[in-house]
Write a protein that holds these residues in place. Structure first.
Motif, PDB file in Angstrom:
ATOM      1  N   ARG A 271      14.769  -3.655  71.382  1.00  0.00           N
ATOM      2  CA  ARG A 271      14.888  -4.433  72.558  1.00  0.00           C
ATOM      3  C   ARG A 271      15.024  -3.187  73.674  1.00  0.00           C
ATOM      4  N   ASP A 272      14.428  -3.489  74.759  1.00  0.00           N
ATOM      5  CA  ASP A 272      14.432  -2.389  75.838  1.00  0.00           C
ATOM      6  C   ASP A 272      15.825  -2.728  76.610  1.00  0.00           C
ATOM      7  N   ASN A 276      14.036  -7.090  76.875  1.00  0.00           N
ATOM      8  CA  ASN A 276      12.534  -7.331  76.230  1.00  0.00           C
ATOM      9  C   ASN A 276      12.665  -6.949  74.946  1.00  0.00           C
ATOM     10  N   ARG A 277      12.226  -8.040  74.148  1.00  0.00           N
ATOM     11  CA  ARG A 277      11.856  -7.704  72.594  1.00  0.00           C
ATOM     12  C   ARG A 277      10.581  -6.874  72.469  1.00  0.00           C
ATOM     13  N   LEU A 278      10.820  -5.908  71.718  1.00  0.00           N
ATOM     14  CA  LEU A 278       9.647  -5.067  71.621  1.00  0.00           C
ATOM     15  C   LEU A 278       9.326  -5.075  70.101  1.00  0.00           C
ATOM     16  N   GLN A 315       2.185  -6.467  77.000  1.00  0.00           N
ATOM     17  CA  GLN A 315       2.091  -5.150  77.421  1.00  0.00           C
ATOM     18  C   GLN A 315       1.955  -4.055  76.451  1.00  0.00           C
ATOM     19  N   ARG A 317       2.728  -0.401  75.334  1.00  0.00           N
ATOM     20  CA  ARG A 317       3.639   0.788  75.886  1.00  0.00           C
ATOM     21  C   ARG A 317       3.622   2.082  74.575  1.00  0.00           C
ATOM     22  N   THR A 339       5.050  -6.061  73.852  1.00  0.00           N
ATOM     23  CA  THR A 339       6.069  -7.007  74.498  1.00  0.00           C
ATOM     24  C   THR A 339       5.246  -8.420  74.305  1.00  0.00           C
ATOM     25  N   THR A 342       7.363 -12.739  69.718  1.00  0.00           N
ATOM     26  CA  THR A 342       8.556 -13.237  69.348  1.00  0.00           C
ATOM     27  C   THR A 342       8.817 -13.677  68.052  1.00  0.00           C
TER      28      THR A 342
END
Length: 425
Positions: A271-272, A276-278, A315, A317, A339, A342
């Protein structure tokens, strides 16, 4: 333009305190990715971004950094060296093209190094060895070389001697000839190098005995097939031998060929700072685009099944240390964080990658989590399940009979870190 570059994913592995993060810093500095050389003991290492890591001087979470090396665009994954976090280290192995195994010259081959070696073999990863801390008194290359060949593999070959300082060049020298003037691995290589290499492969030996030269392509092929394990000696802290290692990697790595059909392998969930779940994954075929729908549908099956999901990649990244660059597409061979997903889990295959990868290293001890009296057990259980997504080996479970939450932990250091994480979250 990164699409013209060759994408390579390299992992750094070591037993704790071998100097792995220091080597990562030196590599990033020499390749121009960072302007300032950070140090673990000064708590300013580029890749130890977490407060707990800085306080303890150890790597706890695997991180990525990016640098250019000749025609390669390299994603460098720094993994934890402490045995308590070896499950985190193992998760990154499933996406590596090459590994650099860092061994402390002062300590030699320790038990955990042999465990790492077995894992690298299991995942079929080609390995470069960097024998560090050669600036310390009483360390001897010949004895270390004997130990490597006896305890790891007889095909460990010394390419680059760390007994003399390298010419102080700030950038990596590309290619053999240029390397020569700069004191690179070709001129610090032992006289027996070609013979040692020829001994690793029958066809090569025949050619060598007939007087044919061994080419850089031959060497790259031997390394890729795990038929030779190049060894470099040096000191990451003093900067000896690191240019030699980089030149060796530039000459000795090959880009994999990837199929055109989309595939990806998830190796980590995190998580950032914004929560946000990465989903950290490596694209293993085709390309990944922003807003592309991803699902756990098995390739070739049209019928939706119970519990199947489909979600969009919001997104994409590309991380380097703490910062990231958002991109619109990611080609095969690249690692990125996504992102918007889930349901993903570490080890999962997407697209053409169907089989999940099951880990070898698992905790053996089960602990009860003791909560404060005023804490709602059920809501705490759900929060702890979030941590379990990021560290699946915790196996958080609810023990109905006793009304307790249980977790599986590798050891005391991980227990301390877990308490810290729970407090901070």
């Amino acid at each position: 333009n990164t699409s013209e570059k060759k994408h390579i994913c390299v992992g750094l592995l070591a037993h704790v305190d071998a100097g792995k993060t220091t080597l990562a810093e030196r590599i990033l500095f020499l390749t121009g990715s960072v302007r300032k050389l950070g140090r673990v003991d000064h708590q300013d290492a580029f890749l130890d971004t977490d407060d707990m890591e800085r306080a303890r001087g150890i790597t706890i979470f695997s991180k990525e950094a990016r640098f250019s090396l000749g025609e390669f665009d390299v994603a460098l994954l720094d993994t934890p060296g402490h045995v308590d976090f070896s499950a985190e280290m193992e998760r990154t192995l499933q996406v590596l093209d090459y590994a650099v195994l860092v061994i402390s010259g002062a300590d030699g081959v320790q038990g955990h190094v042999e465990t790492l070696w077995r894992l690298l073999k299991r995942y079929g990863i080609p390995v470069f060895l960097f024998i560090n801390k050669m600036d310390q008194d009483g360390v001897r290359e010949d004895l270390l070389m004997e130990q490597l060949q006896k305890r790891l593999d007889g095909r460990c070959v010394r390419f680059c001697s760390g007994e003399r300082e390298e010419a102080g060049s700030e950038a990596v020298s590309g290619g053999y000839e240029k390397g020569r003037e700069k004191g690179d691995w070709r001129c610090t290589a032992p006289a027996s190098l070609w013979e040692d290499l020829a001994m690793c492969d029958e066809t090569l030996l025949e050619r060598y005995l007939e007087g044919e030269a061994i080419t850089p392509e031959d060497i790259a092929e031997l390394i890729a097939q795990r038929r030779v394990f190049p060894c470099c000696f040096g000191s990451a802290l003093k900067g000896f031998g690191v240019i030699g290692l980089l030149s060796l990697m530039e000459e000795g790595m090959k880009e994999k060929r990837y199929p055109g059909q989309f595939g990806a392998r998830v190796y980590k969930i995190s998580r950032d700072p914004a929560g946000n779940r990465l989903t950290h994954l490596k694209v293993t075929g085709g390309r990944l685009y922003v807003k592309m729908p991803l699902s756990d549908r098995q390739e070739g099956t049209q019928q939706p099944r119970e519990g199947m999901w489909e979600e969009k990649a919001d997104q994409l990244r590309l991380y380097s240390g703490d910062s990231f660059q958002a991109v619109s597409e990611v080609p095969a061979g690249t690692v990125c964080a996504v992102t918007g997903l889930t349901k993903t889990f570490a080890g999962q295959g997407l697209g053409r990658e169907t089989e999940p990868v099951l880990p070898l290293l698992e905790p053996v001890l089960t602990y009860r989590i003791g909560l404060p009296d005023d804490c709602d057990v059920h809501s705490m259980y759900l929060k702890l399940k979030q941590l379990e997504e990021e560290e699946p080996e915790l196996s958080i479970c609810w023990e109905e009979a006793t009304g307790e939450i249980q977790a599986r932990v590798m050891g005391d250091v991980q227990t301390e870190i877990l308490k810290d994480q729970i407090r901070r979250r």
